[in-house]
Scaffold this active site. Structure first.
Site, PDB file in Angstrom:
ATOM      1  N   GLU A 136       8.146  -1.792 -14.315  1.00 28.91           N
ATOM      2  CA  GLU A 136       7.941  -2.939 -13.425  1.00 28.91           C
ATOM      3  C   GLU A 136       8.469  -4.230 -14.052  1.00 28.91           C
ATOM      4  O   GLU A 136       9.070  -5.058 -13.362  1.00 28.91           O
ATOM      5  CB  GLU A 136       6.451  -3.059 -13.064  1.00 28.91           C
ATOM      6  N   LYS A 161      -0.564 -11.572  -5.301  1.00 26.90           N
ATOM      7  CA  LYS A 161      -0.026 -11.206  -3.994  1.00 26.90           C
ATOM      8  C   LYS A 161      -0.117 -12.395  -3.017  1.00 26.90           C
ATOM      9  O   LYS A 161      -0.788 -13.398  -3.314  1.00 26.90           O
ATOM     10  CB  LYS A 161      -0.799  -9.981  -3.475  1.00 26.90           C
ATOM     11  N   TYR A 166       6.960  -0.373  -4.923  1.00 28.07           N
ATOM     12  CA  TYR A 166       5.912   0.577  -4.527  1.00 28.07           C
ATOM     13  C   TYR A 166       6.467   1.959  -4.189  1.00 28.07           C
ATOM     14  O   TYR A 166       5.814   2.720  -3.460  1.00 28.07           O
ATOM     15  CB  TYR A 166       5.122   0.019  -3.339  1.00 28.07           C
ATOM     16  N   ASN A 198      -5.989  -7.389  -1.383  1.00 26.64           N
ATOM     17  CA  ASN A 198      -6.704  -7.303  -2.671  1.00 26.64           C
ATOM     18  C   ASN A 198      -6.116  -8.188  -3.776  1.00 26.64           C
ATOM     19  O   ASN A 198      -6.338  -7.965  -4.951  1.00 26.64           O
ATOM     20  CB  ASN A 198      -6.891  -5.847  -3.098  1.00 26.64           C
TER      21      ASN A 198
HETATM   22  P1  DAT Z   1      -3.786  -0.545  -7.352  1.00 29.83           P
HETATM   23  O1  DAT Z   1      -3.199  -1.773  -6.710  1.00 29.83           O
HETATM   24  O2  DAT Z   1      -5.251  -0.714  -7.609  1.00 29.83           O
HETATM   25  O3  DAT Z   1      -3.007  -0.059  -8.546  1.00 29.83           O
HETATM   26  P2  DAT Z   1      -2.532   1.639  -5.890  1.00 29.83           P
HETATM   27  O4  DAT Z   1      -1.401   1.519  -6.852  1.00 29.83           O
HETATM   28  O5  DAT Z   1      -3.126   2.989  -5.696  1.00 29.83           O
HETATM   29  O6  DAT Z   1      -3.727   0.623  -6.254  1.00 29.83           O
HETATM   30  O7  DAT Z   1      -2.070   1.137  -4.462  1.00 29.83           O
HETATM   31  C1  DAT Z   1      -1.250  -0.016  -4.337  1.00 29.83           C
HETATM   32  C2  DAT Z   1      -1.807  -0.874  -3.240  1.00 29.83           C
HETATM   33  O8  DAT Z   1      -1.791  -0.150  -2.004  1.00 29.83           O
HETATM   34  C3  DAT Z   1      -3.272  -1.284  -3.428  1.00 29.83           C
HETATM   35  O9  DAT Z   1      -3.399  -2.441  -4.228  1.00 29.83           O
HETATM   36  C4  DAT Z   1      -3.737  -1.503  -2.020  1.00 29.83           C
HETATM   37  C5  DAT Z   1      -2.923  -0.482  -1.230  1.00 29.83           C
HETATM   38  N1  DAT Z   1      -3.719   0.737  -1.011  1.00 29.83           N
HETATM   39  C6  DAT Z   1      -4.046   1.691  -1.927  1.00 29.83           C
HETATM   40  N2  DAT Z   1      -4.774   2.664  -1.392  1.00 29.83           N
HETATM   41  C7  DAT Z   1      -4.919   2.325  -0.089  1.00 29.83           C
HETATM   42  C8  DAT Z   1      -5.589   2.924   1.036  1.00 29.83           C
HETATM   43  N3  DAT Z   1      -6.258   4.075   0.913  1.00 29.83           N
HETATM   44  N4  DAT Z   1      -5.538   2.270   2.220  1.00 29.83           N
HETATM   45  C9  DAT Z   1      -4.869   1.116   2.343  1.00 29.83           C
HETATM   46  N5  DAT Z   1      -4.220   0.492   1.351  1.00 29.83           N
HETATM   47  C10 DAT Z   1      -4.250   1.094   0.155  1.00 29.83           C
END
Ligand code: DAT
Ligand code: MG
Length: 150
Positions: free
Chosen positions: A128, A11, A51, A114
């Protein structure tokens, strides 16, 4: 041998913080093979598509703003169980909860910074990879495979 593939993205914060080499090195040293690589400025509509499953979440807007805030490194990595093992190398979603030794645990602090994305299942990896690499990954066989797999 037909091997599993996953989509990994460094990212914008990972790029800005000079972690491209470190992250690629971790996947390489584990024994996975790089099958696709591009450095991309992502358009808003494309980030929203990537997303799409999260579009109803309250953080969706900020997440998309972040992904388009600078170039990202999009990759396809291949190997046995690479989807699950890749997620183990990455760590948990919130870097604050991610153990040391994982990419997010070693380099991140905040959930919206992250560093890296990894597909969460074989089906999402297929989707993807098709979205980011419509031309398909690069087909090549790593010469060190017999030293990694029996
Ligand atoms: P991951 O990236 O671990 O697969 P995800 O697919 O649930 O996690 O979410 C995509 C991204 O969205 C994640 O890397 C960071 C952001 N995100 C997820 N949950 C969040 C939250 N509760 N608050 C803020 N950002 C969040
Ligand atoms: Mg996810």
């Amino acid at each position: 041998m037909t091997m599993e593939q996953t989509f990994i993205m460094i990212k914008p914060d990972g790029v800005q913080r000079g972690l491209i080499g470190e992250i690629i090195g971790r996947f390489e040293k584990k024994g996975f093979s790089l099958k696709g690589l591009k450095f991309v400025n992502v358009e808003r509509a494309f980030a929203e598509k990537h997303y799409a499953d999260l579009s109803s979440r309250p953080f969706f807007g900020l997440l998309v703003d972040y992904i388009i805030s600078g170039p990202v490194v999009a990759m396809v990595w291949e190997g046995k169980n690479v989807v699950v093992t890749g997620r183990k190398l990455i760590g948990t979603t919130n870097p604050a909860d991610s153990p040391p030794g994982t990419i997010r645990g070693d380099y991140g602090i905040h959930i919206r910074r992250n560093i890296i994305h990894g597909s969460d299942a074989v089906e999402s990896a297929t989707k993807e990879i098709a979205l980011w690499f419509p031309e398909g990954p690069i087909a090549w066989e790593s010469a060190i495979e017999p030293w990694i797999y029996e």
